[in-house]
Design a protein around this motif. Structure first.
Motif, PDB file in Angstrom:
ATOM      1  N   CYS A 178       0.879  -1.154  -0.056  1.00 13.53           N
ATOM      2  CA  CYS A 178      -0.178   0.043   0.228  1.00 13.53           C
ATOM      3  C   CYS A 178       0.900   1.296  -0.001  1.00 13.53           C
ATOM      4  N   PRO A 227       1.100   4.135   1.503  1.00 14.70           N
ATOM      5  CA  PRO A 227       1.980   4.845   2.804  1.00 14.70           C
ATOM      6  C   PRO A 227       3.328   4.187   2.828  1.00 14.70           C
ATOM      7  N   CYS A 277      -2.946  -2.559  11.296  1.00 13.69           N
ATOM      8  CA  CYS A 277      -2.929  -2.768  10.124  1.00 13.69           C
ATOM      9  C   CYS A 277      -1.666  -3.419   9.538  1.00 13.69           C
ATOM     10  N   ARG A 278      -1.427  -3.466   8.093  1.00 17.93           N
ATOM     11  CA  ARG A 278      -0.314  -3.774   7.533  1.00 17.93           C
ATOM     12  C   ARG A 278       0.816  -2.828   8.000  1.00 17.93           C
ATOM     13  N   TYR A 279       0.537  -1.457   8.323  1.00 14.36           N
ATOM     14  CA  TYR A 279       1.486  -0.381   8.535  1.00 14.36           C
ATOM     15  C   TYR A 279       2.258  -1.227   9.934  1.00 14.36           C
ATOM     16  N   TYR A 304       5.363  -2.751   8.619  1.00 11.83           N
ATOM     17  CA  TYR A 304       6.326  -1.859   7.617  1.00 11.83           C
ATOM     18  C   TYR A 304       7.843  -1.969   7.963  1.00 11.83           C
ATOM     19  N   GLU A 315      -9.007   6.270   4.770  1.00 11.38           N
ATOM     20  CA  GLU A 315      -7.822   5.773   5.280  1.00 11.38           C
ATOM     21  C   GLU A 315      -6.757   6.666   6.005  1.00 11.38           C
ATOM     22  N   ALA A 333      -8.707  -1.301  10.734  1.00 14.48           N
ATOM     23  CA  ALA A 333      -8.043  -0.056  10.376  1.00 14.48           C
ATOM     24  C   ALA A 333      -9.059   1.097  10.672  1.00 14.48           C
ATOM     25  N   PRO A 349      -5.741   4.560   0.028  1.00 17.10           N
ATOM     26  CA  PRO A 349      -4.555   4.328  -1.107  1.00 17.10           C
ATOM     27  C   PRO A 349      -4.879   3.058  -1.813  1.00 17.10           C
ATOM     28  N   CYS A 353      -5.783  -0.732  -0.378  1.00 14.20           N
ATOM     29  CA  CYS A 353      -6.298  -0.613   1.144  1.00 14.20           C
ATOM     30  C   CYS A 353      -7.393  -1.531   1.369  1.00 14.20           C
ATOM     31  N   PRO A 408      -9.207  -2.537   4.145  1.00 13.47           N
ATOM     32  CA  PRO A 408     -10.322  -2.084   5.018  1.00 13.47           C
ATOM     33  C   PRO A 408     -11.156  -1.126   4.453  1.00 13.47           C
TER      34      PRO A 408
HETATM   35  S1  SF4 Z   1      -5.015   0.828   6.521  1.00 15.39           S
HETATM   36 FE1  SF4 Z   1      -4.811   0.469   4.325  1.00 15.39          FE
HETATM   37  S2  SF4 Z   1      -3.155   1.785   3.632  1.00 15.39           S
HETATM   38 FE2  SF4 Z   1      -3.160   1.746   5.807  1.00 15.39          FE
HETATM   39  S3  SF4 Z   1      -1.744  -0.099   6.164  1.00 15.39           S
HETATM   40 FE3  SF4 Z   1      -3.680  -0.978   6.033  1.00 15.39          FE
HETATM   41  S4  SF4 Z   1      -3.959  -1.558   4.240  1.00 15.39           S
HETATM   42 FE4  SF4 Z   1      -2.409  -0.109   4.041  1.00 15.39          FE
END
Ligand code: SF4
Length: 394
Positions: free
Chosen positions: A58, A60, A86-88, A91, A223, A281, A306, A309, A311
């Motif tokens: 994604c 970000p 979330c996936r953040y 990261y 988001e 998220a 984004p 994304c 959610p």
């Molecule tokens: S909310 Fe969306 S953009 Fe943010 S980390 Fe999760 S999937 Fe990625």
């Protein structure tokens, strides 16, 4: 430039870099460390980030990578990531590995744990920057930062709510910049509260022209990164404000860190007609806040996310249902490294024109005085918002 042992940098997100800079400035040992701000985000940032990132990740992630690469190229050797949720939340490890594979050498720490903010762990990590750092000093600097962020969010929320009604735009912009500079160089809480009093007083003394004609009210949901980092949406809020649109946005760092957890139950309750479980998220917020904005009489909603994304993709069919049921226009915007600024401007103009026409139409109709069934059939105009019957004004 003096060659200090640690040259610390972190990714940008909106104006939060001012309090974060101040936090690091209070914590580092200036004999051995200095702060290197990542250059302001430009198209070069996202180009560099996208090139170094997996395609499917994604956006970000790509922005953060771009910030890190630009900072490393400018001499940084100590990177801080503050992502969580979330996936953040994953990261950090992946970005660190990619950057090492690219040949950069640096120390890397993540401020947040998967479970959220853990001050004791954070203290241990930050001690790398200053081995003499006392826990009491860390706690105070941390508190100062949290309070600065809260006040910054209040300041910018007031600006968003009222910018369109203020005639002296240059004055607001000037106050905003001065205020941010103060947040970057604060010494203590007393100074922060003094700045707060002074700048809120100045800001609120600017006259609001609430009778301004043609103002359209739009809520932004979606988001978190795209909500809070203006470059990632090509300054969507600013563009809207310049088009005579009052903008409401709920997502801020204060909300995410301190209010989101408690709010979830309430949000699920208020949107129980559409969702039973949290969407992950910010998806639940997108639905619940859309309903709240409709309730408050907003003219339209913009949903932002984004590319990729999940959610927010899950929230979209629900928003489409709400849009149909309440007859509220919702525009869906997806941003990635290839999004065109011109394309966005065209869509915004079209959306604005549509909202304006819809509003004018609504203002030109009045409740129908029902005389008989034949007249209802001939002159009926249904307003789906409240299901009352209207006829066009003579
Ligand atoms: S909310 Fe969306 S953009 Fe943010 S980390 Fe999760 S999937 Fe990625």
């Amino acid at each position: 430039m003096e060659n200090k042992k640690y040259r610390v940098s972190f990714p940008h997100i909106g104006n939060y870099m001012y309090p974060i800079y101040n936090l690091l400035d209070k914590l580092i040992d200036k004999e051995t460390a200095e702060i290197i701000l990542a250059p302001k985000i430009t198209t070069n940032t996202i180009d560099l980030g996208a090139k170094a990132s997996p395609d499917f990740v994604c956006v970000p992630f790509k922005y953060n990578m771009g910030n890190f690469i630009e900072a490393l190229e400018n001499g940084a050797n100590f990177l801080i990531q503050a992502g969580g949720g979330c996936r953040y939340g994953y990261y950090g490890e992946v970005q660190e590995q990619i950057l090492r594979d690219m040949g950069y050498e640096f120390t890397y720490i993540n401020l947040l744990d998967p479970e959220g903010l853990k001050p004791e762990k954070l203290f241990k990590r930050l001690k790398k920057l200053n081995k003499n750092l006392k826990f009491s000093r860390f706690v105070y600097a941390f508190l100062l930062t949290i309070k600065s962020i809260e006040i910054l969010d209040d300041f910018e929320t007031y600006m968003r709510d009222n910018y369109v009604y203020i005639d002296k735009k240059e004055e607001v912009n000037k106050l905003h910049l001065e205020f941010l500079e103060h947040l970057k160089n604060l010494s203590n809480l007393n100074e922060l509260y003094k700045i707060k009093r002074e700048y809120f007083k100045k800001l609120k003394s600017l006259k609001l022209n609430k009778n301004k004609p043609d103002v359209i009210r739009v809520g932004i949901v979606g988001e978190l990164y795209t909500s809070m980092e203006p470059f990632s949406t090509f300054f969507l809020e600013k563009e809207l404000a310049n088009m005579n649109v009052a903008v409401k946005r709920y997502t801020t760092v204060t909300y995410l860190l301190f209010k989101k957890g408690k709010a979830l139950k309430k949000l699920l309750k208020s949107s129980s007609k559409y969702i039973t479980y949290a969407l992950g998220a910010d998806g639940t917020e997108s639905v619940a806040h859309t309903l709240e904005l409709i309730d408050k009489g907003y003219d339209g909603i913009i949903h932002i996310k984004p590319f990729g994304c999940t959610p927010e993709v899950n929230a979209m069919p629900i928003l489409q249902k709400i849009s149909n049921e309440y007859n509220i226009p919702i525009m869906y915007l997806t941003f990635d490294a290839q999004t065109s600024r011109t394309g966005l401007a065209t869509r915004l103009e079209a959306f604005y024109d549509m909202l304006k026409m819809k509003k004018e139409q609504k203002e030109n109709i009045k409740p129908l005085e029902v005389k008989n069934e034949t007249e209802i059939k001939e002159k009926r105009y249904i307003n789906d918002n409240n299901k009352k019957e209207y006829r066009l004004q003579n």
